[in-house]
Scaffold this active site. Sequence first.
Site, PDB file in Angstrom:
ATOM      1  N   GLU A  36       0.660  -1.294  -0.051  1.00  0.00           N
ATOM      2  CA  GLU A  36      -0.011   0.017  -0.169  1.00  0.00           C
ATOM      3  C   GLU A  36       0.732   1.252   0.050  1.00  0.00           C
ATOM      4  O   GLU A  36       0.417   2.350  -0.507  1.00  0.00           O
ATOM      5  CB  GLU A  36      -0.947   0.024   1.196  1.00  0.00           C
ATOM      6  CG  GLU A  36      -2.123  -0.917   1.301  1.00  0.00           C
ATOM      7  CD  GLU A  36      -1.695  -2.331   1.084  1.00  0.00           C
ATOM      8  OE1 GLU A  36      -0.750  -2.787   1.693  1.00  0.00           O
ATOM      9  OE2 GLU A  36      -2.642  -3.290   0.907  1.00  0.00           O
TER      10      GLU A  36
ATOM     11  N   PHE B 148      -8.988  -2.984   0.647  1.00  0.00           N
ATOM     12  CA  PHE B 148     -10.168  -2.580   1.474  1.00  0.00           C
ATOM     13  C   PHE B 148      -9.639  -1.351   2.115  1.00  0.00           C
ATOM     14  O   PHE B 148      -8.671  -1.036   2.336  1.00  0.00           O
ATOM     15  CB  PHE B 148     -10.624  -3.732   2.665  1.00  0.00           C
ATOM     16  CG  PHE B 148     -11.041  -5.004   2.265  1.00  0.00           C
ATOM     17  CD1 PHE B 148     -12.500  -5.183   2.670  1.00  0.00           C
ATOM     18  CD2 PHE B 148     -10.439  -6.034   1.399  1.00  0.00           C
ATOM     19  CE1 PHE B 148     -12.892  -6.639   2.028  1.00  0.00           C
ATOM     20  CE2 PHE B 148     -11.207  -7.001   1.007  1.00  0.00           C
ATOM     21  CZ  PHE B 148     -12.412  -7.309   1.337  1.00  0.00           C
ATOM     22  N   ALA B 149     -10.727  -0.344   2.667  1.00  0.00           N
ATOM     23  CA  ALA B 149     -10.258   0.644   3.261  1.00  0.00           C
ATOM     24  C   ALA B 149      -9.256   0.382   4.206  1.00  0.00           C
ATOM     25  O   ALA B 149      -8.236   1.051   4.395  1.00  0.00           O
ATOM     26  CB  ALA B 149     -11.455   1.604   3.762  1.00  0.00           C
TER      27      ALA B 149
ATOM     28  N   HIS C 111     -12.025  -5.622   7.645  1.00  0.00           N
ATOM     29  CA  HIS C 111     -12.648  -5.482   6.398  1.00  0.00           C
ATOM     30  C   HIS C 111     -13.940  -4.919   6.395  1.00  0.00           C
ATOM     31  O   HIS C 111     -14.676  -4.966   5.747  1.00  0.00           O
ATOM     32  CB  HIS C 111     -12.702  -6.817   5.702  1.00  0.00           C
ATOM     33  CG  HIS C 111     -11.601  -7.718   5.305  1.00  0.00           C
ATOM     34  ND1 HIS C 111     -10.827  -8.497   6.628  1.00  0.00           N
ATOM     35  CD2 HIS C 111     -10.759  -7.783   4.403  1.00  0.00           C
ATOM     36  CE1 HIS C 111      -9.828  -9.147   6.040  1.00  0.00           C
ATOM     37  NE2 HIS C 111      -9.679  -8.750   4.741  1.00  0.00           N
TER      38      HIS C 111
END
Lengths: 340, 321
Positions: free
Chosen positions: B58, B81-82, B125
């Site tokens: 990320e 996923f955020a 999640h």
Amino acid sequence: MSEVVKARPKAARDEGQEFVKAYRIMLSARVLEEKLAALYRGGKIKGGVFLGRGQEALSVSVGIHLRKGDIFAPLIRDQAGRMAFGDTILDTLRTYLGSALGSMRGRDGNIHRGRPREGYYAMISHLGAMIPLVAGGLLARRLRGESGVVGATCIGDGGTSTGAFHEGLNAAAVEKLPLVVVIANNQYAYSTPNDRQFACADLLDKAIGYGVAGHKMDGTDLGACLKAVGEAISAARSGAGPQMIVADLLRLVGHGEHDDAKYVDAALRKKTVGRDCLAVAAAAIVENSWATAEELAAWRDEVETEVDDTANRVMREPEPDPNEEDWCAISTPELEDHFA
Amino acid sequence: MSITYLDAIREAQAKALADDPRVFLYGQDIGNFGGAFKATKDLAKKFPGRVLDSPLSEDAIVGMAIGAAIEGARPIIEMQFADFSTCGLNQIVNQAATLFYRTGVPCPIVVRLPSGGTPGSGPFHSQSMEALYAHYPGLVVLTPATVEDAYSMLLGAVEIDDPVIFCEHKFLYNHLKAESLPAEAEPIGKARIARPGRDATIVTYSAMVHECIAAAEEVATDGFEIEVVDLRSVKPLDTDTILASVARTGRLLCVGEAFPWGGVCAEVIARVTAEGFGLLDAAPQRLNAKDTPVPYHPALWGTHRPTASSVASAARQLLEI
Ligand SMILES: Cc1ncc(C[n+]2csc(CCOP(=O)(O)OP(=O)(O)O)c2C)c(N)n1
Ligand SMILES: [Mg+2]
């Protein structure tokens, strides 16, 4: 002196020219940093001062081999590389002294300066974070159809332990981007010695793990730095993917000017890594008759005058005015949030 | 024809890629596989070389997007996923958010965050991270609640010259449908009256808009009309529309799926209290998720977050029914 130069074969003459050019940039960086240290002691600097004394040979070798249109993200100890890439005594002093006319307009200072539009990225403090940035810049250039571009970024031995270093280099390797990561292995990260930093036998071993080419040299030897960094940058430019450079050297100052660096092992200072690259390069110049000791001294005088004059000028420049600031962090004013 | 919220996200990306050669997509599994939620399905085929699979990194994904933006590209990146955006947090809040202020060079990246809870997703999640990002100067944070907004706000986000955190709600991906994609868009930064009313205002955003509308319908059976304001954008926050609604109703409840401490609801209440104290007939209230990690089991999760029925009881309390 010109007699001697003419008598040499062309290759040796070119080598001499590049060497001398690099030396003179190193010298400018050294003199400028000495001035910064003095200004710091005199209380004239806004914030800290972090110098690259002892690392100029490596740093200049990076800047000097990059071309206009390349990307360079220097780090803390890269005054020499910055100047070789086009940064100036004037903008350095403006940024340290907090002039409103500096490239960072007082919004950021000291080593956190750059001109991203010119490929000269402005580091954030968080170590490792510039590696993905340069990789992304190179990816965008590739998507635009440009080739022959190189992106170089510098980091210390400590910075190699960050997640961003790993993620950035790995992602660049997957994309085979023309990224050159230059590691100044100066044996310490602030006070932390290498044996508390990593457990591999040599930092260069990491190159194998990432599937990138590795280059190693004595970071106190300007000739060795120019050669190895030049080869790495050419390899990246010609499509050989990311290159990792590890140069062994020692930082010859404190971590910052507030730090006496008492923790540095005195024995290291007597070893090859502890040599002053500027003095080593000066001796080589005289020995090869590329210039005389008198010429070297004259070059120093010249830069000292320029640095002093520039500092005097910058100290008369305006500070940033809080009333003139728009205090808006985004470029789309319509989307600014308003707080009563 | 019926179009889901997820289709809208995909179609917006397809249109952005088609309209602007500077746009490219980068993220985990988004290439031939089409993304964990299929938000980029078929795009790699349609736009060869411009929809790129990234490593599981990320920090690198965000950092590379920023570098690309400096060089004039307009990347859209997907966090799978955020929740995993915390691994790229440094690049978002310290690099993307500061670039323009520090250097004058804008940073037009869009960070897509598949956000919010779905049954069985658990602590890692399910998170709603809008408040975290809204806290940092230099970011625009969008929270579309409808198919139309998912489409037009994502297209708008690509055009914005600043980093946009695009919080798309996973629960809405396949639940929410519209007849067609909108031709015109409400401007970004303006809130929307999702349901007009006169007796109380509920300010909310994202998936909670639908819970709140359902709650308002329920309370309507008692003879009270609740106005529901859909923020659409949490940063900037459209304080004017909120205050105008509170001026009509005199009562305010803020509802958010995120954790309660600080956050969007707290910010809305702070602004209304400071700027519209005289408009209030009762103390403003908020309803958020509970102050625990998001639980895995649907039975727990259903109580952890606000729902139509918990919103309805909070609204009844506010109305002193
Ligand atoms: C991510 C991060 N953690 C901590 C720091 C604080 N810090 C600044 S420089 C430094 C030491 C860096 O050591 P190294 O990477 O070896 O570079 P050197 O200073 O030796 O040139 C530390 C810990 C930082 N800037 N970034
Ligand atoms: Mg070090």
